[in-house]
Design an enzyme around this catalytic site. Structure first.
Site, PDB file in Angstrom:
ATOM      1  N   GLN A 120       0.835  -1.210   0.000  1.00  0.00           N
ATOM      2  CA  GLN A 120       0.000   0.000   0.000  1.00  0.00           C
ATOM      3  C   GLN A 120       0.868   1.257   0.000  1.00  0.00           C
ATOM      4  O   GLN A 120       1.580   1.521   0.982  1.00  0.00           O
ATOM      5  CB  GLN A 120      -0.871  -0.005   1.272  1.00  0.00           C
ATOM      6  CG  GLN A 120      -1.720   1.239   1.455  1.00  0.00           C
ATOM      7  CD  GLN A 120      -2.416   1.268   2.815  1.00  0.00           C
ATOM      8  OE1 GLN A 120      -1.942   0.650   3.772  1.00  0.00           O
ATOM      9  NE2 GLN A 120      -3.513   1.976   2.909  1.00  0.00           N
ATOM     10  N   GLY A 121       0.791   2.047  -1.055  1.00  0.00           N
ATOM     11  CA  GLY A 121       1.570   3.280  -1.139  1.00  0.00           C
ATOM     12  C   GLY A 121       0.706   4.502  -0.873  1.00  0.00           C
ATOM     13  O   GLY A 121       0.316   5.200  -1.818  1.00  0.00           O
ATOM     14  N   TYR A 122       0.401   4.739   0.384  1.00  0.00           N
ATOM     15  CA  TYR A 122      -0.363   5.941   0.763  1.00  0.00           C
ATOM     16  C   TYR A 122       0.573   7.005   1.375  1.00  0.00           C
ATOM     17  O   TYR A 122       0.721   8.080   0.844  1.00  0.00           O
ATOM     18  CB  TYR A 122      -1.444   5.585   1.795  1.00  0.00           C
ATOM     19  CG  TYR A 122      -2.784   5.116   1.238  1.00  0.00           C
ATOM     20  CD1 TYR A 122      -2.889   4.556  -0.027  1.00  0.00           C
ATOM     21  CD2 TYR A 122      -3.940   5.217   2.005  1.00  0.00           C
ATOM     22  CE1 TYR A 122      -4.102   4.128  -0.509  1.00  0.00           C
ATOM     23  CE2 TYR A 122      -5.171   4.788   1.520  1.00  0.00           C
ATOM     24  CZ  TYR A 122      -5.252   4.241   0.267  1.00  0.00           C
ATOM     25  OH  TYR A 122      -6.461   3.810  -0.210  1.00  0.00           O
ATOM     26  N   SER A 123       1.222   6.637   2.515  1.00  0.00           N
ATOM     27  CA  SER A 123       1.989   7.631   3.279  1.00  0.00           C
ATOM     28  C   SER A 123       3.232   8.088   2.522  1.00  0.00           C
ATOM     29  O   SER A 123       3.827   7.329   1.755  1.00  0.00           O
ATOM     30  CB  SER A 123       2.425   7.051   4.623  1.00  0.00           C
ATOM     31  OG  SER A 123       1.324   6.540   5.309  1.00  0.00           O
ATOM     32  N   GLU A 161     -11.283  -1.863   5.883  1.00  0.00           N
ATOM     33  CA  GLU A 161     -10.405  -2.326   6.949  1.00  0.00           C
ATOM     34  C   GLU A 161     -11.174  -2.534   8.243  1.00  0.00           C
ATOM     35  O   GLU A 161     -10.696  -3.148   9.173  1.00  0.00           O
ATOM     36  CB  GLU A 161      -9.325  -1.290   7.211  1.00  0.00           C
ATOM     37  CG  GLU A 161      -8.189  -1.295   6.229  1.00  0.00           C
ATOM     38  CD  GLU A 161      -7.120  -0.330   6.686  1.00  0.00           C
ATOM     39  OE1 GLU A 161      -7.128   0.796   6.188  1.00  0.00           O
ATOM     40  OE2 GLU A 161      -6.305  -0.706   7.542  1.00  0.00           O
ATOM     41  N   SER A 178      -3.204   7.071  13.863  1.00  0.00           N
ATOM     42  CA  SER A 178      -2.549   7.151  15.178  1.00  0.00           C
ATOM     43  C   SER A 178      -3.569   7.314  16.310  1.00  0.00           C
ATOM     44  O   SER A 178      -4.735   7.643  16.084  1.00  0.00           O
ATOM     45  CB  SER A 178      -1.564   8.329  15.197  1.00  0.00           C
ATOM     46  OG  SER A 178      -2.285   9.532  15.298  1.00  0.00           O
ATOM     47  N   GLU A 225      -3.733   9.648  18.532  1.00  0.00           N
ATOM     48  CA  GLU A 225      -4.266  11.009  18.639  1.00  0.00           C
ATOM     49  C   GLU A 225      -5.375  11.235  17.612  1.00  0.00           C
ATOM     50  O   GLU A 225      -6.382  11.896  17.899  1.00  0.00           O
ATOM     51  CB  GLU A 225      -3.141  12.046  18.427  1.00  0.00           C
ATOM     52  CG  GLU A 225      -2.116  12.113  19.557  1.00  0.00           C
ATOM     53  CD  GLU A 225      -1.120  10.957  19.536  1.00  0.00           C
ATOM     54  OE1 GLU A 225      -1.055  10.227  18.519  1.00  0.00           O
ATOM     55  OE2 GLU A 225      -0.414  10.760  20.537  1.00  0.00           O
TER      56      GLU A 225
HETATM   57  C1  LIG Z   1       4.882  -0.131  11.223  1.00  0.00           C
HETATM   58  C2  LIG Z   1       4.193   0.803  10.261  1.00  0.00           C
HETATM   59  C3  LIG Z   1       3.686   0.316   9.080  1.00  0.00           C
HETATM   60  C4  LIG Z   1       3.080   1.176   8.162  1.00  0.00           C
HETATM   61  N1  LIG Z   1       2.653   0.671   6.947  1.00  0.00           N
HETATM   62  C5  LIG Z   1       2.180   1.523   6.004  1.00  0.00           C
HETATM   63  C6  LIG Z   1       1.875   1.050   4.688  1.00  0.00           C
HETATM   64  O1  LIG Z   1       2.001  -0.156   4.374  1.00  0.00           O
HETATM   65  N2  LIG Z   1       1.446   1.937   3.765  1.00  0.00           N
HETATM   66  C7  LIG Z   1       1.279   3.267   4.059  1.00  0.00           C
HETATM   67  O2  LIG Z   1       0.856   4.011   3.187  1.00  0.00           O
HETATM   68  N3  LIG Z   1       1.588   3.758   5.300  1.00  0.00           N
HETATM   69  C8  LIG Z   1       2.036   2.912   6.268  1.00  0.00           C
HETATM   70  N4  LIG Z   1       2.377   3.399   7.522  1.00  0.00           N
HETATM   71  C9  LIG Z   1       2.286   4.835   7.772  1.00  0.00           C
HETATM   72  C10 LIG Z   1       1.221   5.228   8.762  1.00  0.00           C
HETATM   73  O3  LIG Z   1      -0.050   5.203   8.165  1.00  0.00           O
HETATM   74  C11 LIG Z   1       1.606   6.640   9.282  1.00  0.00           C
HETATM   75  O4  LIG Z   1       2.809   6.493  10.023  1.00  0.00           O
HETATM   76  C12 LIG Z   1       0.546   7.243  10.157  1.00  0.00           C
HETATM   77  O5  LIG Z   1      -0.589   7.571   9.394  1.00  0.00           O
HETATM   78  C13 LIG Z   1       1.066   8.513  10.876  1.00  0.00           C
HETATM   79  O6  LIG Z   1       1.615   9.389   9.957  1.00  0.00           O
HETATM   80  P1  LIG Z   1       3.100   9.996  10.142  1.00  0.00           P
HETATM   81  O7  LIG Z   1       4.024   8.864  10.428  1.00  0.00           O
HETATM   82  O8  LIG Z   1       3.377  10.854   8.964  1.00  0.00           O
HETATM   83  O9  LIG Z   1       3.021  10.873  11.440  1.00  0.00           O
HETATM   84  P2  LIG Z   1       2.356  12.346  11.541  1.00  0.00           P
HETATM   85  O10 LIG Z   1       1.047  12.366  10.837  1.00  0.00           O
HETATM   86  O11 LIG Z   1       3.377  13.356  11.149  1.00  0.00           O
HETATM   87  O12 LIG Z   1       2.098  12.418  13.092  1.00  0.00           O
HETATM   88  C14 LIG Z   1       3.166  12.701  14.037  1.00  0.00           C
HETATM   89  C15 LIG Z   1       2.522  12.808  15.408  1.00  0.00           C
HETATM   90  O13 LIG Z   1       1.590  13.909  15.432  1.00  0.00           O
HETATM   91  C16 LIG Z   1       0.293  13.444  15.801  1.00  0.00           C
HETATM   92  N5  LIG Z   1      -0.732  14.167  15.027  1.00  0.00           N
HETATM   93  C17 LIG Z   1      -0.780  14.313  13.682  1.00  0.00           C
HETATM   94  N6  LIG Z   1      -1.862  15.016  13.326  1.00  0.00           N
HETATM   95  C18 LIG Z   1      -2.525  15.313  14.481  1.00  0.00           C
HETATM   96  C19 LIG Z   1      -3.737  16.010  14.772  1.00  0.00           C
HETATM   97  N7  LIG Z   1      -4.491  16.538  13.798  1.00  0.00           N
HETATM   98  N8  LIG Z   1      -4.112  16.122  16.072  1.00  0.00           N
HETATM   99  C20 LIG Z   1      -3.359  15.564  17.059  1.00  0.00           C
HETATM  100  N9  LIG Z   1      -2.197  14.903  16.844  1.00  0.00           N
HETATM  101  C21 LIG Z   1      -1.791  14.775  15.573  1.00  0.00           C
HETATM  102  C22 LIG Z   1       0.268  11.975  15.457  1.00  0.00           C
HETATM  103  O14 LIG Z   1      -0.671  11.260  16.223  1.00  0.00           O
HETATM  104  C23 LIG Z   1       1.693  11.564  15.790  1.00  0.00           C
HETATM  105  O15 LIG Z   1       1.837  11.323  17.172  1.00  0.00           O
HETATM  106  C24 LIG Z   1       2.956   2.552   8.466  1.00  0.00           C
HETATM  107  C25 LIG Z   1       3.456   3.034   9.673  1.00  0.00           C
HETATM  108  C26 LIG Z   1       4.082   2.199  10.560  1.00  0.00           C
HETATM  109  C27 LIG Z   1       4.653   2.767  11.831  1.00  0.00           C
END
Ligand SMILES: Cc1cc2nc3c(=O)[nH]c(=O)nc-3n(C[C@H](O)[C@H](O)[C@H](O)COP(=O)(O)OP(=O)(O)OC[C@H]3O[C@@H](n4cnc5c(N)ncnc54)[C@H](O)[C@@H]3O)c2cc1C
Length: 397
Positions: A128-131, A246, A382, A384
């Site tokens: 999955q290429g979302y993030s 999901e 997450s 939050e």
């Molecule tokens: C083990 C693992 C597997 C993953 N697998 C995939 C995958 O296969 N494909 C894919 O596309 N992605 C994947 N992800 C990515 C995952 O979806 C993101 O890490 C997640 O959505 C959080 O985004 P970020 O890491 O950019 O953190 P950020 O969005 O930058 O968040 C950083 C911190 O700020 C907090 N925060 C952000 N926005 C808010 C808000 N509005 N209010 C309060 N707090 C906030 C967050 O809770 C977090 O604590 C994976 C991540 C992990 C750790």
């Protein structure tokens, strides 16, 4: 939708158990138990996928017309629960549970005919290429650019945290096809083979020492327009539908209970169990909270069975509860290990290393599981973000 009689469900459960007894060889159980990742590693997944495919059970949620078993939500729950209890390998969700249902809903007849049978057979392994590096929680800000060039898109940018990209031969991804207007309005949903020229997968080794996630770089990768799912710039609608799939039908409680039992077995072997009432108290509290999660998961399956949707509040609550319980249970496992808190310490604990695992899965790897589970409150939305969703629902009601 009519309810299946209890006796039918009991017969179904017995059938699933008999199958798992036979199909899950000691080797498959042992390999699964030694892993701490969210999903089992690629080769193990391929083997288990094949076995389930031959049984006709690899895609529990797919309708019969696409090769699914045509089970009810309660049968799906029972199957998931029995698999976890038996210590079966954990198959990745990206193909069968995410991309498949999206193609059924938004795919062209050609896309369905080509991709769905290959997804089912396991020939195609999906990621999955979302993030992206700057877009996770705020996904609609994603920047990976796709520029139309005749009958292709040229795609440049990078995807981050891509689970199992190093095993996958296909990726579904969100790209930016327009920069004007609302960010959500310029996103498209594409499918690409991972061996397309210009795709590079770079491993990220997690704190638990595992290779599960990656950064994937795209350098002028050509993706045929025929691999666009839904309309151009309508990818946000497709992406949201995928996240809906999901939800619900999960059976996290059984896996967590196995880990809680493993923590107790270690504490007994180490002598804490009798000597430390505070440890027993925390263990019992987690056991009771797990019962609550189990009931909530069964209620969700029953609601789906009755044809009701799983709302945002339920989905967020289940995600929050399961992920925080996982972290607390694995923390207790670490405490039980005490000075032995290193990966695979059964022998050091004086337990027979060749004996059947204490719990079906993860019992051999409390430390790796503890470290791995730190990510559980980040992926899939997450903690939050789940709190925000719940707060919005409560404040607007
Ligand atoms: C083990 C693992 C597997 C993953 N697998 C995939 C995958 O296969 N494909 C894919 O596309 N992605 C994947 N992800 C990515 C995952 O979806 C993101 O890490 C997640 O959505 C959080 O985004 P970020 O890491 O950019 O953190 P950020 O969005 O930058 O968040 C950083 C911190 O700020 C907090 N925060 C952000 N926005 C808010 C808000 N509005 N209010 C309060 N707090 C906030 C967050 O809770 C977090 O604590 C994976 C991540 C992990 C750790």
């Amino acid at each position: 939708m009519s309810q299946a009689p209890e006796t039918d469900l009991a017969a179904f459960q017995a059938e699933v158990r008999a199958f798992l007894d036979e199909a899950l060889t000691p080797e498959l159980r042992r390999l699964t138990a030694r892993q701490a990742g969210v999903f089992s590693e690629g080769e193990l997944c391929r083997r288990w996928h094949r076995i389930l495919y031959e049984q006709g059970w690899v895609a529990p949620s797919w309708p019969k017309e696409y090769g699914g078993p045509g089970w009810t939500p309660m049968q799906r729950f029972i199957f998931a629960d029995e698999c976890v209890k038996a210590g079966a390998p954990v198959l990745p969700a990206m193909g069968l549970q995410m991309c498949g249902p999206v193609l059924m809903l938004y795919g062209t007849p050609e896309q369905k005919a080509y991709f769905l049978p290959r997804m089912l057979s396991g020939e195609h392994y999906w990621c999955q290429g979302y993030s992206e590096p700057q877009s996770g929680s705020d996904l609609s800000s994603l920047q990976m650019r796709a520029v139309r060039d005749g009958d292709h898109y040229r795609v440049t940018g990078s995807k981050l945290w891509t689970t199992h990209a190093h095993y996958a031969n296909w990726m579904f991804l969100l790209v930016r096809t327009a920069i004007e207007g609302k960010p959500q309005a310029g996103i498209s949903f594409l499918l690409t083979p991972m061996d397309a020229p210009g795709v590079t997968v770079r491993p990220i080794i997690s704190i638990s020492g595992e290779h599960e996630v990656n950064q994937v770089f795209f350098d002028e990768v050509r993706i045929p327009v025929g691999n666009l799912v839904g309309e151009e710039n309508q990818g946000w609608t497709v992406a949201k539908a995928l996240l809906e799939f999901e939800r619900g039908g999960g059976a996290a409680a059984s896996g967590l209970r196995a880990q809680l039992r493993a923590a107790r077995a270690i504490a007994e072997a180490e002598g804490w169990w009798n000597e430390e009432p505070a440890f027993r108290l925390r263990w019992t509290q987690l056991d009771v909270e797990l019962l609550g999660l189990d009931v909530a998961e069964r209620q969700t399956a029953a609601a789906l069975m009755a044809g009701r949707r799983v709302g945002d509040a339920t989905a967020s609550r289940l995600k929050l509860t399961a992920s925080t319980l996982l972290q607390r249970i694995t923390e207790l496992g670490m405490e039980a290990l005490g000075a032995y808190a290193a990966v695979d310490q059964r022998e050091a604990l004086g337990m027979d290393a060749k004996a059947a695992p204490v719990g079906p899965a993860y019992a051999l790897t409390p430390t790796a599981k503890y470290l791995n589970s730190r990510a559980a409150t980040i992926y899939g939305g997450s903690q939050e973000i789940q709190h925000n969703i719940l707060a919005r629902i409560i404040l607007s009601s």
